[in-house]
Write a protein that holds these residues in place. Structure first.
Motif, PDB file in Angstrom:
ATOM      1  N   ASP A   1      35.656  -3.829  -5.047  1.00  9.10           N
ATOM      2  CA  ASP A   1      36.887  -2.918  -4.668  1.00  9.10           C
ATOM      3  C   ASP A   1      37.191  -2.411  -3.357  1.00  9.10           C
ATOM      4  O   ASP A   1      36.169  -1.164  -3.820  1.00  9.10           O
TER       5      ASP A   1
ATOM      6  N   GLY B   1      39.609  -0.469  -1.770  1.00 11.36           N
ATOM      7  CA  GLY B   1      40.318   0.663  -1.751  1.00 11.36           C
ATOM      8  C   GLY B   1      39.056   2.092  -2.514  1.00 11.36           C
ATOM      9  O   GLY B   1      39.181   2.439  -1.775  1.00 11.36           O
ATOM     10  N   ASN B   2      37.715   1.792  -3.043  1.00 12.83           N
ATOM     11  CA  ASN B   2      36.862   2.408  -3.940  1.00 12.83           C
ATOM     12  C   ASN B   2      36.363   2.740  -2.529  1.00 12.83           C
ATOM     13  O   ASN B   2      35.743   4.634  -2.363  1.00 12.83           O
TER      14      ASN B   2
ATOM     15  N   PHE C   1      38.292   5.610  -0.129  1.00  7.08           N
ATOM     16  CA  PHE C   1      38.653   6.229  -0.585  1.00  7.08           C
ATOM     17  C   PHE C   1      37.446   6.865  -0.287  1.00  7.08           C
ATOM     18  O   PHE C   1      37.278   8.176  -0.172  1.00  7.08           O
ATOM     19  N   ARG C   2      36.445   6.979  -1.775  1.00 10.76           N
ATOM     20  CA  ARG C   2      35.041   7.352  -1.307  1.00 10.76           C
ATOM     21  C   ARG C   2      34.495   8.230   0.522  1.00 10.76           C
ATOM     22  O   ARG C   2      33.711   9.027   0.560  1.00 10.76           O
TER      23      ARG C   2
ATOM     24  N   TYR D   1      39.658  -0.926   5.586  1.00  9.16           N
ATOM     25  CA  TYR D   1      40.712  -0.452   5.139  1.00  9.16           C
ATOM     26  C   TYR D   1      41.842  -1.899   5.286  1.00  9.16           C
ATOM     27  O   TYR D   1      42.802  -1.766   4.649  1.00  9.16           O
TER      28      TYR D   1
ATOM     29  N   VAL E   1      42.224  -3.895   2.218  1.00 15.45           N
ATOM     30  CA  VAL E   1      43.394  -2.730   1.300  1.00 15.45           C
ATOM     31  C   VAL E   1      44.734  -2.182   1.658  1.00 15.45           C
ATOM     32  O   VAL E   1      45.948  -3.210   1.149  1.00 15.45           O
TER      33      VAL E   1
ATOM     34  N   SER F   1      46.259  -3.571  -4.075  1.00 20.44           N
ATOM     35  CA  SER F   1      45.166  -2.394  -3.324  1.00 20.44           C
ATOM     36  C   SER F   1      45.961  -1.384  -2.959  1.00 20.44           C
ATOM     37  O   SER F   1      45.428   0.168  -3.220  1.00 20.44           O
TER      38      SER F   1
ATOM     39  N   LYS G   1      48.007   0.657  -6.149  1.00 19.08           N
ATOM     40  CA  LYS G   1      46.373   1.131  -7.055  1.00 19.08           C
ATOM     41  C   LYS G   1      45.906   2.386  -5.699  1.00 19.08           C
ATOM     42  O   LYS G   1      45.444   3.898  -6.417  1.00 19.08           O
ATOM     43  N   TRP G   2      45.767   2.533  -4.795  1.00 17.66           N
ATOM     44  CA  TRP G   2      44.798   3.096  -3.250  1.00 17.66           C
ATOM     45  C   TRP G   2      46.204   3.958  -2.743  1.00 17.66           C
ATOM     46  O   TRP G   2      46.160   4.799  -2.007  1.00 17.66           O
TER      47      TRP G   2
ATOM     48  N   LYS H   1      45.778   7.636  -2.681  1.00 18.06           N
ATOM     49  CA  LYS H   1      45.202   8.555  -2.157  1.00 18.06           C
ATOM     50  C   LYS H   1      44.315   8.506  -0.609  1.00 18.06           C
ATOM     51  O   LYS H   1      43.123   8.348  -0.869  1.00 18.06           O
ATOM     52  N   ILE H   2      44.620   8.029   0.079  1.00 20.85           N
ATOM     53  CA  ILE H   2      43.744   7.300   1.318  1.00 20.85           C
ATOM     54  C   ILE H   2      45.395   7.579   2.285  1.00 20.85           C
ATOM     55  O   ILE H   2      46.383   7.385   2.031  1.00 20.85           O
TER      56      ILE H   2
END
Length: 523
Positions: A403, A405-406, A409-410, A436, A439, A445, A448-449, A452-453
């Motif tokens: 994913d 998105g992970n 995010f990280r 990017y 996503v 995506s 979900k994200w 958070k981004i």
């Protein structure tokens, strides 16, 4: 008897010229000129005969110049023009021939002098419209070469089906200087905005072919050989072209190379240096440019072709993973413009390969190109990638099945912990652009994200600040507009600015919108 022989030769040469048998015509005119000159020096003819022979000589030099110009034997053609004009300074046919040759060499000022002189005598010439037409064309190109006021809007709006736009050689606010990157480079002499036109130049030579995806290496070699033959032929026939090519680097002993005056590429004379085949091949290996490149866009009829060419001034532009210029290829011309705002004194660079990738991938591609990139971005990322967290993110990203998105995010969390700001964020976001991109392109995506981004327009702004406008970045931004993720006049203006970074300020808003909204009809 001698006069009869000369008359026969002159008639034969004229007939061969009309039949477009230029080599034979040149030979016949050369024989006539030699006999005529010998006759004048040996026979000492009376004034009336001498005047008739001088007129015949003038026309012979003029016609031989015409034949040589058709074979692109430019240097010798100009010499013949000068010989004819020494005999008759206002010889219209010769003035037009010389003017057309100078125009083909982009020597607009000198060409204009020829056409203006011919225009004064035009009433005695059989084709007055030709003279006035050439004069107006030269004035137009001379004007464009001075102010860079090119406009391809109508051509774009026609779907590239109307007549290809007319270009002149143009050198904007740039100069050649020593480069910290490699050898010599091209630098901005003043602050310029994204999209600003920096130079327009025509190829010394270019070769193209339609290359299917499964094309063999031999097919590529055929294009390369044809290209080399064209360059060698052009250099052998024109001392100015030879002089321009001899300015370029062979890739060795870069520090000892002189700095050419930027005026050498406009309306000035160039001295020709020795240029043997070995040096020529080294120059072409280092300086030739592929039209279909990551930092370029081909517009018009050549879009389906793979092409390689030599554009001398554009060859001084070095690589950086933080590029600030892009190019358009239109016909045989290359148009170089700023892809982001550029400061006075900043070196102009474009990407030789895809720079929207992590540093390890870029290192591999730089090695393939035969150099090691030491730009500011690469130095910054070398230090960041020493961190274990960064290497872990890169490893997960490299698997391409997780994913994304992970990954984003990280990375964003890591930059927050390490207090990375400004251009540093742009550098790392560029390196993980594919994450990017995936996503932002996926509604699932984003649900979900998305919270958070960072927002898409925030990411785009930081990317463009460091790597300039890129078609892929613009596409994602335009998709965001179409999906209603953000809207309004401010965002549309931002889209136009991004578009100018890709296509340059050589078209009006309506034409630029057509490219941004629908993408190029040639894609």
């Amino acid at each position: 008897m001698e006069e009869e022989t000369m008359q026969e030769l002159r008639s034969k040469a004229a007939e061969l010229l009309l039949r477009e048998e230029y080599k034979d015509s040149i030979s016949a005119y050369s024989q006539f000129i030699s006999l005529c000159q010998d006759f004048i020096s040996e026979k000492n003819p009376d004034a009336a005969v001498l005047e008739r022979l001088r007129k015949s000589l003038c026309l012979a030099f003029s016609n031989r110049a015409e034949a040589r110009s058709r074979l692109m034997e430019v240097t010798e053609a100009l010499e013949d023009c000068d010989l004819a004009l020494r005999i008759e300074r206002s010889h219209v046919k010769t003035l037009l021939c010389k003017g057309k040759i100078l125009l083909s060499l982009n020597r607009y000022g000198m060409a204009l002098e020829c056409f203006e002189a011919a225009n004064l005598e035009a009433q005695s010439y059989e084709n007055v419209d030709l003279v006035s037409g050439l004069l107006e064309k030269c004035k137009r190109l001379d004007y464009l070469s001075r102010n860079g006021g090119f406009d391809i809007s109508d051509w774009v709006l026609s779907g590239f089906t109307s007549k290809t736009p007319e270009f002149a050689e143009y050198v904007g606010a740039v100069e050649i200087s020593k480069s910290e990157i490699s050898g010599r480079g091209l630098f901005a002499t003043k602050h310029v905005e994204s999209g600003t036109l920096l130079l327009v130049t025509k190829a010394i030579a270019v070769d193209r072919a339609i290359m299917p995806p499964d094309s063999s290496e031999n097919a590529q070699l055929v294009i390369w050989k044809n290209f080399i033959d064209k360059v060698v032929d052009s250099a052998s026939k024109c001392s100015r072209i030879k002089g321009l090519i001899s300015m370029l680097s062979t890739g060795e002993d870069e520090e000892s190379l002189g700095i050419p005056d930027i005026g050498s590429f406009t309306d000035s004379d160039i001295s020709s240096e020795k240029l043997d085949m070995e040096r020529m091949l080294s120059i072409l290996d280092v300086n030739s440019i592929l039209e279909d490149a990551i930092s370029a866009k081909v517009l018009g009829k050549n879009v389906d072709y793979q092409g390689v060419g030599l554009w001398v001034l554009a060859s001084f532009i070095n690589h950086s993973c933080d590029p600030n210029v892009r190019r358009l290829h239109i016909g045989d011309h290359v148009v170089v413009h700023a892809s982001r705002d550029v400061k006075a004194g900043e070196e102009l660079t474009y990407a030789y390969f895809d720079i929207l990738l992590p540093i390890n991938n870029r290192r591999e591609m730089a090695t393939t190109w035969g150099f090691s990139c030491r730009c500011k971005r690469c130095k910054f990322e070398e230090n960041i990638f020493l961190k274990q967290d960064m290497r872990d993110i890169d490893m997960v990203f490299g698997k391409k099945v997780v994913d994304m998105g992970n990954v984003v995010f990280r990375l964003e969390e890591a930059m927050r912990r390490w207090a990375i700001r400004g251009k540093g964020k742009g550098h790392l976001r560029a390196s993980f652009w594919q994450a990017y991109h995936q996503v932002f392109e996926c509604e699932k995506s984003m649900k979900k994200w998305g919270r958070k981004i960072p927002l898409m327009n925030v990411v785009v702004d930081s990317l463009v600040e460091v790597v300039g406008s890129d078609e892929r970045i613009v596409k994602v931004f335009m998709d965001g507009l179409k999906r209603g993720r953000f809207n309004g006049a401010v965002e549309m203006e931002k889209a136009l600015k991004l578009g100018r970074g890709v296509y340059g300020k050589i078209m009006k808003k309506q034409a630029l919108r057509s490219l941004l909204q629908f993408g190029s009809a040639q894609e």
